[in-house]
Design a protein around this motif. Structure first.
Motif, PDB file in Angstrom:
ATOM      1  N   GLU A 172       1.082  -0.662  -0.373  1.00  0.00           N
ATOM      2  CA  GLU A 172      -0.667   0.269  -0.322  1.00  0.00           C
ATOM      3  C   GLU A 172       0.714   1.290  -0.431  1.00  0.00           C
ATOM      4  N   LEU A 173       2.093   1.155   0.657  1.00  0.00           N
ATOM      5  CA  LEU A 173       2.704   2.183   1.350  1.00  0.00           C
ATOM      6  C   LEU A 173       3.100   1.969  -0.455  1.00  0.00           C
ATOM      7  N   ALA A 174       3.976   1.693  -0.517  1.00  0.00           N
ATOM      8  CA  ALA A 174       4.729   1.298  -2.683  1.00  0.00           C
ATOM      9  C   ALA A 174       4.010   2.328  -3.880  1.00  0.00           C
ATOM     10  N   LYS A 175       2.641   2.400  -3.604  1.00  0.00           N
ATOM     11  CA  LYS A 175       1.094   3.031  -4.539  1.00  0.00           C
ATOM     12  C   LYS A 175       1.700   4.365  -3.763  1.00  0.00           C
ATOM     13  N   LYS A 176       1.753   5.602  -2.802  1.00  0.00           N
ATOM     14  CA  LYS A 176       2.452   6.196  -3.131  1.00  0.00           C
ATOM     15  C   LYS A 176       3.748   6.325  -3.103  1.00  0.00           C
ATOM     16  N   GLY A 177       4.746   5.234  -3.954  1.00  0.00           N
ATOM     17  CA  GLY A 177       5.671   5.860  -3.605  1.00  0.00           C
ATOM     18  C   GLY A 177       6.970   5.868  -2.788  1.00  0.00           C
ATOM     19  N   LEU A 178       6.589   5.281  -1.624  1.00  0.00           N
ATOM     20  CA  LEU A 178       7.216   5.361  -0.472  1.00  0.00           C
ATOM     21  C   LEU A 178       7.715   3.737  -0.336  1.00  0.00           C
ATOM     22  N   GLU A 179       8.652   3.212   0.549  1.00  0.00           N
ATOM     23  CA  GLU A 179       9.227   2.339   0.947  1.00  0.00           C
ATOM     24  C   GLU A 179       9.488   2.265   2.191  1.00  0.00           C
ATOM     25  N   LEU A 180       8.563   1.046   2.647  1.00  0.00           N
ATOM     26  CA  LEU A 180       8.987   0.184   3.976  1.00  0.00           C
ATOM     27  C   LEU A 180      10.251   0.175   4.292  1.00  0.00           C
ATOM     28  N   TYR A 181      11.225   0.435   5.318  1.00  0.00           N
ATOM     29  CA  TYR A 181      12.306   0.192   5.980  1.00  0.00           C
ATOM     30  C   TYR A 181      12.018  -1.093   6.572  1.00  0.00           C
ATOM     31  N   ASP A 182      10.779  -0.712   7.720  1.00  0.00           N
ATOM     32  CA  ASP A 182      11.185  -1.507   8.744  1.00  0.00           C
ATOM     33  C   ASP A 182       9.823  -1.659   9.466  1.00  0.00           C
ATOM     34  N   ILE A 183       9.143  -1.926  10.413  1.00  0.00           N
ATOM     35  CA  ILE A 183       8.207  -1.720  11.346  1.00  0.00           C
ATOM     36  C   ILE A 183       7.787  -3.189  12.395  1.00  0.00           C
ATOM     37  N   LYS A 184       6.440  -2.530  13.014  1.00  0.00           N
ATOM     38  CA  LYS A 184       7.094  -2.475  15.016  1.00  0.00           C
ATOM     39  C   LYS A 184       5.419  -3.368  14.652  1.00  0.00           C
ATOM     40  N   LEU A 185       5.299  -4.697  14.726  1.00  0.00           N
ATOM     41  CA  LEU A 185       3.498  -4.762  15.421  1.00  0.00           C
ATOM     42  C   LEU A 185       3.543  -5.769  17.371  1.00  0.00           C
ATOM     43  N   MET A 207       6.710   2.332  12.544  1.00  0.00           N
ATOM     44  CA  MET A 207       7.687   2.115  11.256  1.00  0.00           C
ATOM     45  C   MET A 207       8.496   3.405  10.498  1.00  0.00           C
ATOM     46  N   ARG A 208       9.649   2.805   9.769  1.00  0.00           N
ATOM     47  CA  ARG A 208      10.301   3.597   9.042  1.00  0.00           C
ATOM     48  C   ARG A 208      10.057   3.996   7.512  1.00  0.00           C
ATOM     49  N   VAL A 209       9.544   4.907   7.139  1.00  0.00           N
ATOM     50  CA  VAL A 209       9.673   4.502   5.467  1.00  0.00           C
ATOM     51  C   VAL A 209      10.542   5.654   5.125  1.00  0.00           C
ATOM     52  N   TYR A 210      10.841   5.551   3.925  1.00  0.00           N
ATOM     53  CA  TYR A 210      12.213   6.544   2.886  1.00  0.00           C
ATOM     54  C   TYR A 210      10.882   7.028   1.417  1.00  0.00           C
ATOM     55  N   GLN A 211      11.173   8.159   0.991  1.00  0.00           N
ATOM     56  CA  GLN A 211      10.602   8.135  -0.165  1.00  0.00           C
ATOM     57  C   GLN A 211      12.129   8.587  -0.694  1.00  0.00           C
ATOM     58  N   GLY A 212      12.081   7.898  -1.996  1.00  0.00           N
ATOM     59  CA  GLY A 212      13.974   8.561  -2.570  1.00  0.00           C
ATOM     60  C   GLY A 212      14.892   8.794  -1.985  1.00  0.00           C
ATOM     61  N   PRO A 218       6.517  10.279  10.749  1.00  0.00           N
ATOM     62  CA  PRO A 218       5.438  10.132  11.122  1.00  0.00           C
ATOM     63  C   PRO A 218       3.968  11.194   9.763  1.00  0.00           C
ATOM     64  N   LEU A 219       4.272  12.165  11.208  1.00  0.00           N
ATOM     65  CA  LEU A 219       3.266  13.152  10.388  1.00  0.00           C
ATOM     66  C   LEU A 219       3.057  13.105   8.993  1.00  0.00           C
ATOM     67  N   GLU A 220       4.358  13.364   8.369  1.00  0.00           N
ATOM     68  CA  GLU A 220       4.063  14.021   7.184  1.00  0.00           C
ATOM     69  C   GLU A 220       4.025  12.777   6.112  1.00  0.00           C
ATOM     70  N   LEU A 221       4.230  11.501   6.190  1.00  0.00           N
ATOM     71  CA  LEU A 221       3.802   9.813   5.941  1.00  0.00           C
ATOM     72  C   LEU A 221       2.123  10.496   6.187  1.00  0.00           C
ATOM     73  N   GLU A 222       1.877   9.935   6.601  1.00  0.00           N
ATOM     74  CA  GLU A 222       0.318  10.405   6.857  1.00  0.00           C
ATOM     75  C   GLU A 222      -0.518  11.393   6.241  1.00  0.00           C
ATOM     76  N   LYS A 223       0.708  12.184   5.654  1.00  0.00           N
ATOM     77  CA  LYS A 223      -0.102  13.674   4.661  1.00  0.00           C
ATOM     78  C   LYS A 223       0.011  12.852   3.340  1.00  0.00           C
ATOM     79  N   ILE A 224       1.376  12.731   3.293  1.00  0.00           N
ATOM     80  CA  ILE A 224       1.055  12.007   1.761  1.00  0.00           C
ATOM     81  C   ILE A 224       0.775  10.380   1.402  1.00  0.00           C
ATOM     82  N   PHE A 225       1.357   9.383   1.975  1.00  0.00           N
ATOM     83  CA  PHE A 225      -0.351   8.141   2.398  1.00  0.00           C
ATOM     84  C   PHE A 225      -1.649   8.626   2.199  1.00  0.00           C
TER      85      PHE A 225
END
Length: 227
Positions: A172-185, A207-212, A218-225
């Motif tokens: 789902e993140l990849a659909k917005k050009g975002l790459e998931l590096y790791d996530i804690k559940l 989670m750690r998410v990168y773009q390019g 986190p807050l910027e991620l939510e707005k992009i996603f």
């Protein structure tokens, strides 16, 4: 409704009918004023972080529920910044399950002699004990079984469920050009059925998410996603 626990990023209230209300806060984990999803202390307060986390959590839980993946999610109220969930029994005294697609954070710090930072990992799953005093130590499958926390068979179920969930989040993140590096559940047992469930939140705060190649807070991620 009465308060039963005050956590780092959420307060927990008991409701009727084996249900729990989670009230999201604007506190996030980190150290020295810098956000870190793997930290075991509150590092800073970011206005709007609670609602931001809840928006992403609502999106992912509704998606997971629609795909038949067992979760504790019932409903979310964005105005009240709260989420109603099934009551669950945590594994042991609380475990965190990390799925890693890249060698960063604590993984890289531990194994830097054997890898490069940002190196690809194949859905590497590790479990840590929620224990602030001891720095949330990593625990093995054998230790989980021998200490009576989680039998081998359930560990394998936990591992496969983690990979299934995280692959969905990554896709789902990849659909917005975002790459998931790791996530804690986090997982627990449904108190009504004893089924293994995904619990807690799924947001930029865990989670750690990168773009390019650039880390997205986190807050910027939510707005992009969710744009």
């Amino acid at each position: 409704m009465h308060l039963i626990y005050q956590g780092k990023t959420k307060d927990v209230y008991k409701l009727d009918n084996n249900q729990i209300l989670l009230k999201f806060k604007d506190d996030v984990t980190g150290e020295n004023g810098v956000f870190d999803p793997g930290a075991n202390t509150v590092g800073l307060t970011i206005e709007g972080a609670g609602k931001s986390g809840l928006k992403m959590t609502k999106f992912f839980y509704e998606l997971l529920n629609s795909r038949g993946i067992p979760t504790h999610f019932i409903a979310a109220d964005l105005d009240e910044v709260s989420m109603t969930v099934k009551e669950a029994q945590v594994l042991g005294k609380g475990l965190e399950v990390i799925c890693r697609y890249k060698a960063v954070g604590s993984f890289y710090r531990r194994y830097a002699a054997y890898c490069t930072e940002g190196q690809d990992l194949d859905r590497f799953v590790e479990v840590t004990i929620k224990d602030d005093e001891r720095g949330d130590p990593v625990i093995s499958d054998d230790a989980l079984a021998q200490l009576g926390i989680l039998p081998h068979a359930l560990y394998q179920e936990l591992k496969e469920l983690t990979r299934q969930i995280c692959d969905i989040v990554k896709e789902e993140l990849a659909k917005k050009g975002l790459e998931l590096y790791d996530i804690k559940l986090e997982f627990g047992y449904d108190k009504a059925t004893n089924q293994l469930l995904l619990i807690d939140e799924i947001s930029g705060g865990n989670m750690r998410v990168y773009q390019g190649g650039t880390y997205i807070p986190p807050l910027e991620l939510e707005k992009i996603f969710l744009s």
